[in-house]
Every structure is written in structure tokens, then in C-alpha cells.
Design a protein around this motif. Sequence first.
Motif, short mmCIF file in Angstrom:
data_model
loop_
_atom_site.label_atom_id
_atom_site.label_comp_id
_atom_site.label_asym_id
_atom_site.label_seq_id
_atom_site.Cartn_x
_atom_site.Cartn_y
_atom_site.Cartn_z
N ASN A 43 0.84 -1.19 0.00
CA ASN A 43 0.00 0.00 0.00
C ASN A 43 0.88 1.24 0.00
N ASN B 267 -5.17 1.85 -2.50
CA ASN B 267 -5.46 0.43 -2.32
C ASN B 267 -4.40 -0.40 -3.05
N SER C 288 -1.80 0.89 -5.89
CA SER C 288 -0.39 0.90 -5.51
C SER C 288 0.46 0.14 -6.52
#
Length: 302
Positions: A210, A265, A269
Motif C-alpha cells: 500500500n 489500495n 499501488s
Amino acid sequence: MKQRHNRSGGCRARSALLGVEIRAAREEKQYGVRELARRIGVNPAQLNSWESALRSPDMMDVAGILGALGVVGDRKQRILEVARLAESEAVVLGQAGKPRHIAAAESCGRMARSIVDWHPFLIPDIVRTRAYAEAALRLSAFPREAVNEDLLNTRTLAAVGHLHENADVAIFIGERAITHTIGDPLLASQQLEFLRLLADPQRTPNVTINIVPSHNGGAEQAFTRYYTHAGPITYVSHGFCGSFTLDHQELYGAVIDQLAATACNPRESAILIAEHVRRLHRGLPAENRDADALSGEAEPGT
């Protein structure tokens, strides 16, 4: 990734690291609770309460456990040191030449049900390639002659297990770590390519990557939080030593909640990492591009 935090009280939190160390040593020797309890002459419920950090054993009990399990040498000394500090709110282990915190973090990793790792400015050491780890050390103030293999690898000895066993691993990385990479373009490209592979749920379904946008902030200090059977333990590496905060007030839990709320999210990412991999690829000589594309197959720290 939303964590279910264990909001343990004071006594339970204070002895959590010792409970983790005892259980890790017992399971490594493949002893059941009843068998070990019989060998040291205590009720199985008593041993279970020590491992679960409901109570703290005294030094004689700890010495008896280690003797029954055949734990000797530096590991024995490390666990006895943890036992002496069991009632402290924070435990600091390690010194130059004896980085005991690394082995303690490895025990936490093996006992963890889930792990959260955060680094705002660099790739977290749990997912660093060996070359990146060396480059990160060159940025530090450590004298070269004081750096040994354990210090270089930091937690990568435990990280290999983290990434291939049952624990869920949520890794939060500050955007600056991928936009302002360290080392030369080839090294940076290899590191991000490895990170991109880890972000693929088909390869590592228990790992999420993340990216936390720079404008969303987050804690400035890197840390790893282990959710264990004995409660949550937060580890901060300081190079030669490391601290284990037994955080019953859940201050780090609140930081993780903030990171989870502000991070991209995993899919977003992965796309962001891939964009930076392509950017770095374009700056590489043609003969390095194929080798770089294969570099992500390596394990952390290799």
C-alpha cells in the motif's frame, strides 16, 4: 488493510515479548504444552498463561524452560534478558556486535498472525533486495567496520518466512520511497521490480503493498507491528539495537488505522509502482533491461 487490534491490559502487554519467545522456542523443539509442562513440573495451564502473557514467569521458571528445551548460547542469553525486562513498557535489545533485536523480531514474525510494516521514506527492510539494503546502510551514520551480516540484513532473515507462511502482511510505503529512490537507476529499478512482483496477489496472496501519498502524511518513524497470540508488539529498528514497545494503549494501532484510511489500495499501488519501474527502465542501457526484468525473482536480502 483494517486490523483487529488486541487492546490488552498492562500486565498482559508487559510480558508479551517473553511469551512469544517461550512459545517460539517450544514449537521449534516440537514440544506440546503438556509435555513441556510435565518436564518442568508445572501445570499446563500455568505454562499456557506464561506463553499468553497472562502472567510472567520468574527467572527460575524461565531458566527451567530453557534447560528443558536445550536452549543455549546467545539465544538463551537473549531470552533471559527479555525475562529480566518483562515488566517494562518497552524492551530495548542489542548493541554493536550483538544485534539481539534481529532474532527477537524473527521470533515475533514466526508467531504473528498478522504483520503491519510502515516506512515513510525508504523501502521497508522486510522487502529490500540485498543491493538496496547495502545502499540504505551507506546513507546511515554507521561506521563500515561495525557493519556485519546481521545488521546488513536487519529483518530480512525473518522476512523470507513472513512472505511465504500463513501470516497476513500489510506493507505501507511512503510515496517518497518510490519517487525518490536511492542508489543508481539499475539498483532502484531492481528494487521496484521486486516490489511490483510482491504486489501481485497471484504470487503472494498473503501480502498487500500500500503506497501512502506524500500529502496524506503518516508517522515519520518506521515500525513493524506484530499481532501475536500474546498481544500486539511494535518493533522499531535503530540499527545496532531495536525497541519492542508493548503498547496496551494502542497508539501504534491508531497510526495504522490512519495509514489504512489514507493509502492507495493494493491495485492502485501496484499500478503506481509499475509506472515508476517503466520510468526507470527507460533510463537504463539496453543491455541492462533484460537482467533487470529478472531481478524481481530474487528473495529479499539476496
